[in-house]
Design an enzyme around this catalytic site. Sequence first.
Site, mmCIF file in Angstrom:
data_model
loop_
_atom_site.group_PDB
_atom_site.id
_atom_site.type_symbol
_atom_site.label_atom_id
_atom_site.label_comp_id
_atom_site.label_asym_id
_atom_site.label_seq_id
_atom_site.Cartn_x
_atom_site.Cartn_y
_atom_site.Cartn_z
ATOM 1 N N GLY A 9 -31.008 -19.933 -7.546
ATOM 2 C CA GLY A 9 -31.870 -20.697 -6.649
ATOM 3 C C GLY A 9 -32.316 -19.839 -5.497
ATOM 4 O O GLY A 9 -32.011 -18.649 -5.420
ATOM 5 N N GLY A 14 -27.937 -23.921 -1.452
ATOM 6 C CA GLY A 14 -26.630 -24.522 -1.714
ATOM 7 C C GLY A 14 -25.879 -23.887 -2.870
ATOM 8 O O GLY A 14 -24.894 -24.464 -3.354
ATOM 9 N N SER A 16 -23.855 -21.121 -3.206
ATOM 10 C CA SER A 16 -22.455 -20.735 -3.000
ATOM 11 C C SER A 16 -21.549 -21.942 -2.820
ATOM 12 O O SER A 16 -20.456 -21.992 -3.393
ATOM 13 C CB SER A 16 -22.327 -19.795 -1.802
ATOM 14 O OG SER A 16 -22.979 -18.571 -2.062
ATOM 15 N N ALA A 34 -16.272 -11.020 -4.182
ATOM 16 C CA ALA A 34 -17.385 -10.757 -3.277
ATOM 17 C C ALA A 34 -17.941 -9.365 -3.546
ATOM 18 O O ALA A 34 -17.188 -8.391 -3.570
ATOM 19 C CB ALA A 34 -16.914 -10.871 -1.833
ATOM 20 N N THR A 35 -19.253 -9.282 -3.732
ATOM 21 C CA THR A 35 -19.876 -8.012 -4.102
ATOM 22 C C THR A 35 -20.635 -7.353 -2.962
ATOM 23 O O THR A 35 -21.219 -6.293 -3.154
ATOM 24 C CB THR A 35 -20.857 -8.231 -5.275
ATOM 25 O OG1 THR A 35 -21.876 -9.142 -4.854
ATOM 26 C CG2 THR A 35 -20.143 -8.745 -6.510
ATOM 27 N N HIS A 50 -18.674 -17.252 5.125
ATOM 28 C CA HIS A 50 -18.265 -17.506 3.736
ATOM 29 C C HIS A 50 -16.750 -17.477 3.612
ATOM 30 O O HIS A 50 -16.156 -18.333 2.957
ATOM 31 C CB HIS A 50 -18.877 -16.453 2.796
ATOM 32 C CG HIS A 50 -20.213 -16.805 2.274
ATOM 33 N ND1 HIS A 50 -20.414 -17.226 0.987
ATOM 34 C CD2 HIS A 50 -21.430 -16.810 2.856
ATOM 35 C CE1 HIS A 50 -21.691 -17.466 0.792
ATOM 36 N NE2 HIS A 50 -22.333 -17.223 1.914
ATOM 37 N N ARG A 53 -14.918 -20.558 4.960
ATOM 38 C CA ARG A 53 -15.095 -21.767 4.155
ATOM 39 C C ARG A 53 -14.023 -21.878 3.070
ATOM 40 O O ARG A 53 -13.741 -22.956 2.584
ATOM 41 C CB ARG A 53 -16.497 -21.713 3.516
ATOM 42 C CG ARG A 53 -17.078 -23.035 3.212
ATOM 43 C CD ARG A 53 -18.518 -22.992 2.808
ATOM 44 N NE ARG A 53 -18.822 -22.030 1.790
ATOM 45 C CZ ARG A 53 -19.955 -21.314 1.761
ATOM 46 N NH1 ARG A 53 -20.849 -21.441 2.702
ATOM 47 N NH2 ARG A 53 -20.163 -20.464 0.782
ATOM 48 N N ARG A 54 -13.454 -20.752 2.685
ATOM 49 C CA ARG A 54 -12.457 -20.749 1.612
ATOM 50 C C ARG A 54 -11.045 -20.841 2.176
ATOM 51 O O ARG A 54 -10.723 -20.222 3.175
ATOM 52 C CB ARG A 54 -12.606 -19.478 0.778
ATOM 53 C CG ARG A 54 -13.921 -19.401 0.040
ATOM 54 C CD ARG A 54 -13.980 -18.242 -0.915
ATOM 55 N NE ARG A 54 -13.754 -16.946 -0.320
ATOM 56 C CZ ARG A 54 -14.693 -16.196 0.233
ATOM 57 N NH1 ARG A 54 -15.927 -16.624 0.305
ATOM 58 N NH2 ARG A 54 -14.399 -15.012 0.732
ATOM 59 N N ASP A 80 -19.931 -13.707 -6.316
ATOM 60 C CA ASP A 80 -20.960 -14.032 -5.327
ATOM 61 C C ASP A 80 -21.296 -12.762 -4.555
ATOM 62 O O ASP A 80 -20.499 -12.310 -3.734
ATOM 63 C CB ASP A 80 -20.439 -15.130 -4.392
ATOM 64 C CG ASP A 80 -21.536 -15.826 -3.620
ATOM 65 O OD1 ASP A 80 -22.707 -15.443 -3.751
ATOM 66 O OD2 ASP A 80 -21.207 -16.760 -2.868
#
Length: 170
Positions: A9, A14, A16, A34-35, A50, A53-54, A80
């Site tokens: 998208g 939205g 992730s 994570a890249t 990010h 949030r985890r 991601d």
Amino acid sequence: MKRVIVITGGQRSGKSSYAEKLALSLSPNPVYMATSRIWDEEFRLRVVKHQERRGPEWTNIEEEKTLSRHNLTGRVVLVDCVTLWCTNYFFDLNANVDLALQKLKQEFDSFTQQEAIFIFVTNEIGSGAVSENNIQRRFTDLQGWMNQYIASKADQVYLMVSGIPVLIKQ
């Protein structure tokens, strides 16, 4: 058990958040791969958001390029994101689109040989106007071709539109 899911998208669609919820619905302890590289201070702050949030249920791995060096058999793995992964190859290979695409496809195939559930987050950067910048046009080509490759191998593909997941392949 092996499954590949793609969530694509536009920016701030939205992707992730949906991918994280999906991963947690499939496993109580998913892997977040994570890249991204930290390019500047503003981007570092995005990464921090990010991470915040985890929760502790996540196994966090930072891997810029060689995803396959991690044995994640039996796990649910959220990657991601594909766009940043492509960026790393693109710049490390001096914007050689053909070579970057070849290396990315090889790495994707090697990584997804593992028996795991893979959730790839990617961007539809080619949905906007054509850039006047040659490097940006070349990267958009690379990203689009890699998205097509991953989607062709995927079991499911979701397009995120205004925070709403739309299933486009099953």
